[in-house]
Design an enzyme around this catalytic site. Structure first.
Site, PDB file in Angstrom:
ATOM      1  CG  HIS A  15     -22.910 -62.579  -9.427  1.00  0.00           C
ATOM      2  ND1 HIS A  15     -23.628 -63.700  -9.875  1.00  0.00           N
ATOM      3  CD2 HIS A  15     -24.050 -61.184  -8.897  1.00  0.00           C
ATOM      4  CE1 HIS A  15     -25.228 -62.914  -9.315  1.00  0.00           C
ATOM      5  NE2 HIS A  15     -24.906 -62.084  -8.568  1.00  0.00           N
ATOM      6  CG  HIS A  65     -22.728 -62.373 -20.144  1.00  0.00           C
ATOM      7  ND1 HIS A  65     -23.821 -62.514 -19.463  1.00  0.00           N
ATOM      8  CD2 HIS A  65     -21.486 -63.245 -19.670  1.00  0.00           C
ATOM      9  CE1 HIS A  65     -23.764 -62.579 -17.825  1.00  0.00           C
ATOM     10  NE2 HIS A  65     -22.608 -63.162 -18.201  1.00  0.00           N
ATOM     11  CB  THR A  97     -20.594 -68.802 -12.678  1.00  0.00           C
ATOM     12  OG1 THR A  97     -20.485 -68.133 -14.090  1.00  0.00           O
ATOM     13  CG2 THR A  97     -20.438 -70.076 -13.317  1.00  0.00           C
ATOM     14  CG  ASP A 162     -30.464 -65.538 -16.747  1.00  0.00           C
ATOM     15  OD1 ASP A 162     -31.434 -64.979 -16.532  1.00  0.00           O
ATOM     16  OD2 ASP A 162     -29.250 -65.488 -18.060  1.00  0.00           O
ATOM     17  CD  GLU A 222     -31.056 -58.047  -7.401  1.00  0.00           C
ATOM     18  OE1 GLU A 222     -30.082 -57.219  -7.816  1.00  0.00           O
ATOM     19  OE2 GLU A 222     -31.959 -58.863  -8.601  1.00  0.00           O
TER      20      GLU A 222
HETATM   21  P1  IMP Z   1     -22.089 -65.506 -14.855  1.00  0.00           P
HETATM   22  O1  IMP Z   1     -23.165 -66.245 -13.499  1.00  0.00           O
HETATM   23  O2  IMP Z   1     -21.133 -65.235 -13.776  1.00  0.00           O
HETATM   24  O3  IMP Z   1     -22.184 -64.633 -16.100  1.00  0.00           O
HETATM   25  O4  IMP Z   1     -22.233 -63.473 -13.907  1.00  0.00           O
HETATM   26  C1  IMP Z   1     -22.777 -62.837 -14.339  1.00  0.00           C
HETATM   27  C2  IMP Z   1     -24.212 -62.811 -14.535  1.00  0.00           C
HETATM   28  O5  IMP Z   1     -24.561 -62.712 -12.796  1.00  0.00           O
HETATM   29  C3  IMP Z   1     -25.745 -61.845 -14.911  1.00  0.00           C
HETATM   30  O6  IMP Z   1     -25.807 -62.142 -16.205  1.00  0.00           O
HETATM   31  C4  IMP Z   1     -26.737 -62.192 -13.712  1.00  0.00           C
HETATM   32  O7  IMP Z   1     -27.702 -62.626 -14.770  1.00  0.00           O
HETATM   33  C5  IMP Z   1     -26.156 -62.287 -13.032  1.00  0.00           C
HETATM   34  N1  IMP Z   1     -26.025 -60.830 -11.743  1.00  0.00           N
HETATM   35  C6  IMP Z   1     -24.769 -60.523 -11.608  1.00  0.00           C
HETATM   36  N2  IMP Z   1     -25.316 -59.096 -10.450  1.00  0.00           N
HETATM   37  C7  IMP Z   1     -26.633 -59.340 -10.166  1.00  0.00           C
HETATM   38  C8  IMP Z   1     -27.424 -58.755  -9.763  1.00  0.00           C
HETATM   39  O8  IMP Z   1     -26.889 -57.815  -8.904  1.00  0.00           O
HETATM   40  N3  IMP Z   1     -28.629 -58.932  -9.699  1.00  0.00           N
HETATM   41  C9  IMP Z   1     -29.016 -59.929 -10.516  1.00  0.00           C
HETATM   42  N4  IMP Z   1     -28.202 -61.112 -11.353  1.00  0.00           N
HETATM   43  C10 IMP Z   1     -26.969 -60.304 -11.051  1.00  0.00           C
HETATM   44 ZN    ZN Z   2     -25.722 -60.945  -7.245  1.00  0.00          ZN
END
Ligand code: IMP
Ligand code: ZN
Length: 358
Positions: A15, A65, A97, A162, A222
């Site tokens: 991510h 964020h 992302t 999300d 999870e």
């Molecule tokens: P982004 O999408 O680049 O903002 O990366 C962070 C986002 O990835 C978090 O806000 C979550 O929505 C998602 N994320 C990161 N790690 C996990 C995880 O272990 N389980 C579920 N969602 C995750």
């Molecule tokens: Zn993940």
């Protein structure tokens, strides 16, 4: 560690915001503290804490964020994350992302992704191949720099839906992915806090994504939720992430479906999704020859790296260098890029196999 750092690797579950460098996160948070946007002293310990429950991890993401939602910062993080993976010999990276909007700073989901693309283009330490191969604008490159062949990394993007969002928001993300296909977006991921939302909310968008030829991977299991897990497996995504809280019936379904699993050891242990490494399902799936790929999930949040994950798997499950090499080489089969990229990656692994004298 050096033997894992120098081995070519494939990363399929990373991510973007979770892979932020510690030093960058602290620097940005301190900067916002100086501007009075946040109180740095209140959050410093949250950033520096090592052990976090799954709930605390999502609290940290909310904080990340706040710190990162700005076009320039997204560009910087993207550049740094790619450079960090390339520095440890990752030759193919699928970065995921969640496109974000923030009206107060004029950010739309589209402009967020443009900032990500700027970051990809800004990488200076290696050549980045991020577009489909038939693109005239970005033909195959075998550049040389100062007479020596430059290292190259393939980067492809997955857009995350999300779990806090609506069906419409999920559909918007899929439409964006379709719009940006020529720019290296290859698929869709479903992620976010697993106790939030209903899987059926995102299903129409995921079905549409698949109909349009986008690849789909789902965060699956999870938390214990057998009904959701079974329904996700019935959907037959091209890959799933984690697969932690499965019962016998779900294991059977997974194994008979042969869906590749993205395994994130440190993430699972740190968030206590799996109590300890010796009971991790990697061992069973590996011994049954189920398709697997070792990944980091959030290298920044969990203070890990792909080399570290390889090292951990080798020591916890008694795997040798050859076994680990085979694992990462096999992962080429599960990537979401075209056959041309697969062919080139296979060549990279074949020549590395000879050089590494495995
Ligand atoms: P982004 O999408 O680049 O903002 O990366 C962070 C986002 O990835 C978090 O806000 C979550 O929505 C998602 N994320 C990161 N790690 C996990 C995880 O272990 N389980 C579920 N969602 C995750
Ligand atoms: Zn993940």
């Amino acid at each position: 560690m050096e033997k894992w750092v120098s081995m070519p690797k494939v990363e399929l579950h990373a991510h973007l915001n979770g892979s932020i460098r510690d030093s960058t996160l602290l620097e940005l948070a301190r900067g916002l503290g100086e501007k009075g946007v946040i109180i740095f002293a209140d959050i410093e310990h949250v950033i520096q804490k090592d052990d976090r429950s799954l709930t605390e991890v999502f609290r940290l993401f909310d904080l990340i964020h706040i710190v990162t939602t700005d076009h320039k910062i997204i560009t910087r993080i993207t550049k740094e994350v790619i450079e960090d993976f390339a520095a440890e010999s990752v030759v193919y990276l699928e970065l995921r992302t969640t496109p974000k909007k923030n009206e107060s700073i004029g950010m739309t989901k589209h402009s967020y992704l443009e900032a990500v693309l700027e970051g990809i283009k800004a990488v200076s330490t290696v050549d980045v191949d991020f577009r489909p191969h038939d693109s005239e604008n970005f033909p195959h490159r075998n550049d040389t720099c100062n007479g020596s062949t430059r290292k190259k990394i393939y980067v492809r993007l997955l857009l995350s839906i999300d779990r806090r969002g609506t069906t419409e928001a999920a559909m918007e993300t899929v439409n964006l992915a379709l719009e940006m296909r020529d720019l290296g977006v290859v698929g869709i991921d479903l992620s976010g806090n697993p106790i939030m939302g209903e899987w059926t909310t995102y299903l129409p968008a995921l079905k549409f994504a698949r109909e349009q030829g986008l690849y789909v991977t789902l965060h699956c299991g999870e938390v214990p939720n057998p009904k959701e897990i079974r329904s996700m497996l019935d959907f037959l995504p091209q890959r799933i992430g984690h697969a932690c809280c499965f019962e016998e019936a779900e294991w059977e379904k997974l194994k008979s479906s042969n869906i590749p699993v993205e395994i994130c050891l440190t993430s699972n242990i740190r968030t206590n999704t799996i109590p300890s490494i010796d009971v991790h399902h990697f061992a069973d799936l590996y011994s049954k020859k189920h398709p697997l790929v070792l990944c980091t999930d959030d290298s920044g949040v969990f203070s890990t790296s792909l080399s570290n994950e390889y090292n951990l798997a080798a020591s916890a499950f008694g795997l040798g260098r050859r076994d680990i090499f085979k694992l990462t080489k096999n992962a080429v089969e599960y990537i979401f890029a075209d056959d041309g990229v697969k062919r080139e990656l296979k060549e990279i692994f074949s020549s590395a196999e000879q050089k590494l004298d495995l």
